[in-house]
Design an enzyme around this catalytic site. Structure first.
Site, short mmCIF file in Angstrom:
data_model
loop_
_atom_site.label_atom_id
_atom_site.label_comp_id
_atom_site.label_asym_id
_atom_site.label_seq_id
_atom_site.Cartn_x
_atom_site.Cartn_y
_atom_site.Cartn_z
N GLU A 1 -1.90 8.99 0.05
CA GLU A 1 -2.22 8.55 -1.30
C GLU A 1 -1.74 9.57 -2.32
O GLU A 1 -1.89 10.78 -2.12
CB GLU A 1 -3.75 8.38 -1.37
CG GLU A 1 -4.28 7.69 -2.59
CD GLU A 1 -5.78 7.48 -2.49
OE1 GLU A 1 -6.28 6.62 -3.20
OE2 GLU A 1 -6.44 8.20 -1.69
N GLU B 1 0.82 -1.22 0.00
CA GLU B 1 0.00 0.00 0.00
C GLU B 1 0.85 1.27 0.00
O GLU B 1 0.42 2.30 -0.53
CB GLU B 1 -0.93 0.00 1.22
CG GLU B 1 -2.00 -1.07 1.21
CD GLU B 1 -3.03 -0.87 0.11
OE1 GLU B 1 -3.30 0.30 -0.26
OE2 GLU B 1 -3.54 -1.87 -0.42
#
Length: 237
Positions: A95, A86
């Site tokens: 992100e 991730e």
């Protein structure tokens, strides 16, 4: 990412069975020591400190301590396999292509969406709905959200922890959908609707390779069913 995986496997060969079966009462720090943490995450962002990880882990007494020594090691290897994917080896805190702002992906598990921030915040006693940036500014909170996600079942999905520690058994519907115990099911839990059942075999393989590398570093076999290529996603994925 390929070079990071190569580093992991190289270190695994050198370390071998570095982490032995110490008494689980000593906690996660008896398996993931500071020096091993450094070897596991050689390119990590300085935000992700060892002390923050251990602090957060201690808030979840069953994390990395359930079952025998090999089970505990597989649980931890799986957690780091998924979170390393991730975050590209714990390089990223937030992100890159931000979705669902202000509740975009943050921290080791890339916690996303308001409902997850609300549930995680309630569980760790932090107001993450009002201040979601806590997940990217406080490393202990950041790790706590990731471990909370790992430990918590949601709707039809079991917790990743229960899957990796043998506390989950598939129903007839699960078996029909190919959802069997093993690391691959944790990929389905985390991102099955995007990756599983052949939708995205490359990231599925990356997750599995990272996990196998960490298992090698911890001196434990990875078990069966390492990918989710033959698994139907959950309906709420």
């Amino acid at each position: 990412m390929r070079s990071f995986i190569i580093q992991i496997f190289t270190i695994a060969l050198l370390v071998g069975i570095f982490s032995t079966g110490k008494a689980q009462a000593q906690g996660v720090s008896s398996i993931i020591t500071s020096s091993l943490y450094d070897q596991m995450l050689p390119n990590r962002n300085s935000f992700y400190t060892y002390d923050a990880f251990i602090n957060a882990a201690n808030a979840f007494p069953e994390f990395g301590t359930t079952g025998d020594a090999d089970t505990s090691k597989r649980d931890l290897a799986a957690f780091f396999g998924q979170t390393s994917h991730e975050t590209s080896g714990y390089v990223y805190i937030e992100e890159i292509a931000k979705t669902d702002p202000p509740y975009y992906g943050r921290g080791p598990i890339q916690l996303t969406h308001k409902y997850n921030y609300e549930l995680a915040g309630t569980a760790i006693n932090e107001d993450l709905v009002t201040n979601p940036d806590l997940v990217s500014s406080d490393p202990v909170i950041s790790f706590k959200t990731a471990i909370w996600f790992w430990m918590t079942a949601q709707a039809a999905k079991p917790s990743c922890h229960n899957v990796m520690t043998g506390q989950w058994s598939p129903s007839d519907a699960d078996k029909a959908a190919g959802r069997l115990p093993g690391y691959g099911l944790t990929t389905n839990i985390i991102n099955g609707g995007v990756e599983c059942n052949g939708l995205a075999p490359d990231p599925v393989a990356d997750r599995a390779n990272l996990y196998k590398g960490y298992c090698g570093m911890l001196g434990v076999g990875p078990g069966d069913n390492l990918d989710c290529n033959g698994q139907m996603p959950y309906s709420n994925n």
